[in-house]
Design a protein around this motif. Structure first.
Motif, short mmCIF file in Angstrom:
data_model
loop_
_atom_site.label_atom_id
_atom_site.label_comp_id
_atom_site.label_asym_id
_atom_site.label_seq_id
_atom_site.Cartn_x
_atom_site.Cartn_y
_atom_site.Cartn_z
N ASP A 48 0.82 -1.22 0.00
CA ASP A 48 0.00 0.00 0.00
C ASP A 48 0.85 1.27 0.00
O ASP A 48 0.46 2.28 -0.59
N ASP A 49 2.01 1.21 0.64
CA ASP A 49 2.81 2.44 0.75
C ASP A 49 3.60 2.74 -0.53
O ASP A 49 4.43 3.66 -0.54
N LEU A 50 3.34 1.99 -1.58
CA LEU A 50 3.99 2.26 -2.88
C LEU A 50 2.98 2.74 -3.93
O LEU A 50 3.32 2.84 -5.11
N THR A 51 1.78 3.07 -3.50
CA THR A 51 0.71 3.34 -4.46
C THR A 51 0.53 4.83 -4.77
O THR A 51 0.96 5.70 -4.03
N GLN A 52 -0.17 5.06 -5.89
CA GLN A 52 -0.61 6.41 -6.21
C GLN A 52 -2.10 6.56 -5.79
O GLN A 52 -2.63 5.69 -5.08
N GLN A 53 -2.75 7.59 -6.27
CA GLN A 53 -4.07 7.93 -5.72
C GLN A 53 -5.19 6.94 -6.03
O GLN A 53 -6.20 6.90 -5.32
N HIS A 58 2.71 3.28 -7.95
CA HIS A 58 3.11 4.57 -8.53
C HIS A 58 4.05 4.31 -9.72
O HIS A 58 4.93 3.45 -9.64
N GLN B 22 -1.75 9.66 -2.50
CA GLN B 22 -0.58 8.98 -3.09
C GLN B 22 0.33 8.53 -1.96
O GLN B 22 1.25 9.25 -1.56
N GLN B 23 0.08 7.32 -1.48
CA GLN B 23 0.85 6.87 -0.31
C GLN B 23 2.35 6.85 -0.59
O GLN B 23 3.16 7.03 0.33
N PHE B 24 2.72 6.66 -1.84
CA PHE B 24 4.15 6.59 -2.15
C PHE B 24 4.82 7.95 -1.91
O PHE B 24 6.01 8.00 -1.58
N MET B 25 4.10 9.03 -2.10
CA MET B 25 4.69 10.35 -1.82
C MET B 25 5.03 10.47 -0.33
O MET B 25 6.08 11.02 0.04
N THR B 27 5.77 7.93 1.55
CA THR B 27 6.89 7.00 1.76
C THR B 27 8.24 7.66 1.49
O THR B 27 9.21 7.42 2.21
N ILE B 28 8.29 8.51 0.47
CA ILE B 28 9.57 9.17 0.17
C ILE B 28 9.66 10.56 0.83
O ILE B 28 10.61 11.30 0.61
#
Lengths: 151, 151, 151, 151
Positions: A48-53, A58, B22-25, B27-28
């Motif tokens: 989940d922590d690699l996803t976009q909206q 992503h 955007q969870q990936f944002m 994350t970084i």
């Protein structure tokens, strides 16, 4: 196996040691799953922590795995002591990046002393099927004798 | 400010709400620091867990921030209810991505009903100086009425 | 004028002499109309024999002019005796390439000893207006001491 | 043959008729030499008036043939009445474009209702050998009901 002959017989351990220094690959949970001369696979599980909206992986995560796969495919053909840097890459998304796992397959298209051209395909494992989700075309540069840049 | 007129007066809150998904944002460690019509900035701090093998920020991290900046620059000009997906992007690295902070400035080059072309510049803050580290050219697609894809 | 300092004071005549050897530029009727350090313009008139199936200028013609403009922008900053080759380029079409005349403006984004990154904008003159029709991002390589490749 | 099923059984004649309207293909001496569903070849002979300053074929000529091959590969899978436009393409040069003849092989990577992703390889015939000289990754758009744009 590929058509290329490595110049450094220890290419696989050199690629692995360099990959292990890419802290960002650990951050996204990516692992090296194949190292052949001119061909490197990198895999990661969906998180989940690699996803976009929209809940898809992503595009930047796909690009990160594909870029590293291309870079290490290039490095696998370099002589010892020569490092590789990404000059540029271009990636097309083919389908929503949804699935349980993703694999980036990086390949050398044309090796060169200074410039190596690579391509990568990223696919998703989705309910037992393999779905292509992105393709990359990338340019890598061999770097010699630059302070702080090795392997 | 930019030359473009937004079609949705609530564009800024719409961009922010989407970015927050955007969870990936997260994350970084990336944050939205500007939302103008057709122009969006995303910033992040340098972190060891975002690096490649030489200690530079991984090209995929630069690409991720630049891709999101382009996508949200495009979204800022869309009517309400229209989502944006990345079709493709191409990024050139200009200098080693070393610095305390990084900023991706995404801009719409040409808006369109279906296709919006964007560009982004990524720069590093390095000991008080601003150093360009990457440039991107990207193609975004407006998506209407697709299940599971909004904003 | 641009921000760059040429390394070779005769850069303009060197660029012109090399352009005059690009027979394909003559074939498409392209002319050099500006040579500044790191910035070169190439112009051509619309002609029926340069079109694609809808009567627009073929994307390959736009790409040809933009690639040469980028290459010569890079060459303008090289020392004497160093040649430039296109490693790769990426071009986005922004609008139908319709008009009486076309201008490709090539600019150096970042010069380097080996790799120079450039961008180009192509615009059409259409009934008195200037309409952007394409943007390019390109990578050029300096070539030294290669047989048969100079300037 | 390819894995794709054409939606229009007359795809080959439609591709040929459209190609014949691309006056620029005649200008560079390019001919259609294969039309399969999702795969189109374009060939041309080397000519002095297509060269750059070192006597190699100009990168723009390679790009022109590859772009048309990609566009027609995409068109071969479209229903009748739908036209194709190039959104963007990216090309890497692999080796000096020297040879007696050149062939661009365009292939559909992923067809779509609106967006079709293609790739092309360009090779030279040189003293009996086939030498890859360029690879392209391209994005094509289906256009419906736009005045002046058909096939």
């Amino acid at each position: 196996m590929t058509e290329f002959q490595p110049q450094d017989p220890t290419f696989a351990s050199r690629v692995r040691a360099s990959f292990d220094k890419q802290q960002f690959m650990a951050t996204i949970g990516a692992r090296l799953t194949r190292i052949d001369p001119g061909a490197v696979d990198i895999e990661l599980a969906s998180r989940d922590d690699l996803t976009q909206q929209h809940g898809f992986l992503h595009a930047g995560v796909l690009a990160s795995a594909a870029d590293s796969a291309c870079g290490y495919a290039a490095l696998s053909l370099m002589p010892a002591g020569v490092a590789v840097l990404s000059i540029e890459f271009k990636i097309n998304m083919l389908a929503p990046a949804v699935g349980e796992r993703f694999r980036a397959v990086g390949r050398v298209v044309r090796p060169g002393r200074t410039i190596t051209v690579c391509s990568a395909e990223v696919s998703a494992s989705r309910e037992g099927a393999t779905v292509p989700v992105a393709v990359m075309q990338a340019t890598m540069m061999a770097v010699r004798d630059r302070k702080g840049v090795s392997d």
